[in-house]
Motif scaffolding. Structure first.
Motif, PDB file in Angstrom:
ATOM      1  N   THR A  90       0.823  -1.217   0.000  1.00 49.20           N
ATOM      2  CA  THR A  90       0.000   0.000   0.000  1.00 49.20           C
ATOM      3  C   THR A  90       0.857   1.267   0.000  1.00 49.20           C
ATOM      4  N   SER A  91       2.158   1.119  -0.185  1.00 54.02           N
ATOM      5  CA  SER A  91       3.061   2.265  -0.062  1.00 54.02           C
ATOM      6  C   SER A  91       2.862   3.324  -1.144  1.00 54.02           C
ATOM      7  N   LYS A  92       2.421   2.944  -2.338  1.00 48.88           N
ATOM      8  CA  LYS A  92       2.276   3.912  -3.433  1.00 48.88           C
ATOM      9  C   LYS A  92       0.848   4.364  -3.651  1.00 48.88           C
ATOM     10  N   GLY A  93      -0.063   3.647  -3.090  1.00 40.40           N
ATOM     11  CA  GLY A  93      -1.464   3.992  -3.293  1.00 40.40           C
ATOM     12  C   GLY A  93      -2.344   2.845  -2.841  1.00 40.40           C
ATOM     13  N   GLU A  94      -3.620   2.975  -3.120  1.00 42.93           N
ATOM     14  CA  GLU A  94      -4.575   1.948  -2.701  1.00 42.93           C
ATOM     15  C   GLU A  94      -4.601   0.816  -3.722  1.00 42.93           C
ATOM     16  N   PRO A  95      -4.237  -0.406  -3.285  1.00 44.96           N
ATOM     17  CA  PRO A  95      -4.260  -1.530  -4.230  1.00 44.96           C
ATOM     18  C   PRO A  95      -5.691  -1.854  -4.663  1.00 44.96           C
ATOM     19  N   LEU A  96      -5.816  -2.331  -5.891  1.00 48.46           N
ATOM     20  CA  LEU A  96      -7.136  -2.688  -6.410  1.00 48.46           C
ATOM     21  C   LEU A  96      -7.601  -4.041  -5.887  1.00 48.46           C
ATOM     22  N   LYS A  97      -6.663  -4.836  -5.361  1.00 43.45           N
ATOM     23  CA  LYS A  97      -6.965  -6.153  -4.787  1.00 43.45           C
ATOM     24  C   LYS A  97      -6.177  -6.307  -3.495  1.00 43.45           C
ATOM     25  N   ASP A  98      -6.652  -7.193  -2.611  1.00 47.10           N
ATOM     26  CA  ASP A  98      -5.894  -7.472  -1.385  1.00 47.10           C
ATOM     27  C   ASP A  98      -4.662  -8.310  -1.692  1.00 47.10           C
ATOM     28  N   ASP A  99      -4.881  -9.368  -2.470  1.00 44.72           N
ATOM     29  CA  ASP A  99      -3.776 -10.242  -2.855  1.00 44.72           C
ATOM     30  C   ASP A  99      -3.436  -9.998  -4.314  1.00 44.72           C
ATOM     31  N   CYS A 100      -2.171  -9.706  -4.579  1.00 44.07           N
ATOM     32  CA  CYS A 100      -1.726  -9.460  -5.952  1.00 44.07           C
ATOM     33  C   CYS A 100      -1.432 -10.790  -6.638  1.00 44.07           C
ATOM     34  N   PRO A 101      -1.721 -10.877  -7.928  1.00 41.70           N
ATOM     35  CA  PRO A 101      -1.429 -12.127  -8.639  1.00 41.70           C
ATOM     36  C   PRO A 101       0.072 -12.357  -8.755  1.00 41.70           C
ATOM     37  N   VAL A 102       0.473 -13.601  -8.514  1.00 40.48           N
ATOM     38  CA  VAL A 102       1.870 -14.000  -8.651  1.00 40.48           C
ATOM     39  C   VAL A 102       1.943 -15.238  -9.543  1.00 40.48           C
ATOM     40  N   CYS A 103       3.096 -15.437 -10.150  1.00 43.48           N
ATOM     41  CA  CYS A 103       3.302 -16.594 -11.030  1.00 43.48           C
ATOM     42  C   CYS A 103       4.777 -16.977 -10.994  1.00 43.48           C
ATOM     43  N   GLN A 104       5.074 -18.180 -11.479  1.00 46.31           N
ATOM     44  CA  GLN A 104       6.455 -18.661 -11.393  1.00 46.31           C
ATOM     45  C   GLN A 104       6.988 -19.189 -12.720  1.00 46.31           C
ATOM     46  N   THR A 105       6.617 -18.563 -13.812  1.00 49.19           N
ATOM     47  CA  THR A 105       7.237 -18.878 -15.099  1.00 49.19           C
ATOM     48  C   THR A 105       7.887 -17.606 -15.620  1.00 49.19           C
ATOM     49  N   ASP A 106       8.889 -17.752 -16.447  1.00 42.27           N
ATOM     50  CA  ASP A 106       9.639 -16.596 -16.923  1.00 42.27           C
ATOM     51  C   ASP A 106       8.743 -15.558 -17.583  1.00 42.27           C
ATOM     52  N   LEU A 107       8.893 -14.327 -17.141  1.00 38.62           N
ATOM     53  CA  LEU A 107       8.207 -13.151 -17.685  1.00 38.62           C
ATOM     54  C   LEU A 107       6.685 -13.302 -17.694  1.00 38.62           C
ATOM     55  N   CYS A 108       6.174 -14.010 -16.715  1.00 38.23           N
ATOM     56  CA  CYS A 108       4.727 -14.262 -16.636  1.00 38.23           C
ATOM     57  C   CYS A 108       3.956 -13.064 -16.110  1.00 38.23           C
ATOM     58  N   ASN A 109       4.636 -12.055 -15.588  1.00 36.68           N
ATOM     59  CA  ASN A 109       3.925 -10.893 -15.055  1.00 36.68           C
ATOM     60  C   ASN A 109       3.781  -9.790 -16.109  1.00 36.68           C
ATOM     61  N   SER A 110       3.643 -10.211 -17.351  1.00 34.21           N
ATOM     62  CA  SER A 110       3.358  -9.254 -18.424  1.00 34.21           C
ATOM     63  C   SER A 110       1.861  -9.017 -18.467  1.00 34.21           C
TER      64      SER A 110
END
Length: 135
Positions: A90-110
């Protein structure tokens, strides 16, 4: 036949042995080919016990512009009941979700899109053709 199995095992080991690559940018915009990349755990440090490295996408409403912004980064995500969890900061602003999506494959956070893994594709091909050659 044995060569195919050995090739498959080598490809699987290479994917496991390489460091996880994530996009690492603040308020990512423009062509994703220009976004900086980061190798998770490149410092050599292991994540804390019960945590694993993952790529995250953090969507939030910026405090100054009140516009939606998206950061992409490498994080240490907590593993609970076999599932990775990452509480949105929450340091930069109000998150749109409580839990942010995470993934474990290369460059999956595109940007959201359908992704495939070479290993998964190899498994499908082997599942189709292997029974024909074993008969």
């Amino acid at each position: 036949m044995a060569k195919i199995v050995i090739l498959f095992v080598c490809v699987a080991v290479m994917q496991v042995a390489s460091a996880l690559q994530c996009y690492n940018c603040v308020n990512c915009q423009g062509d994703m080919k220009t976004w900086p990349k980061q190798a998770c755990g490149s410092s050599g440090a292991s994540p804390p016990a019960g945590y694993e490295y993952a790529c995250a996408t953090v969507e939030y409403k910026d405090r100054t512009t009140y516009k939606t912004a998206v950061d992409r980064l490498c994080v240490s995500a907590e593993k609970k009941n076999g599932k990775l969890m990452f509480k949105c900061p929450t340091s930069k602003g109000e998150p749109l979700k409580d839990d942010c999506p995470v993934c474990q494959t290369d460059l999956c956070n595109s940007s959201a899109s359908i992704r495939f893994s070479f290993v998964a594709l190899s498994c499908v091909v082997l599942a189709i053709f292997l029974p024909k050659y074993l008969q």
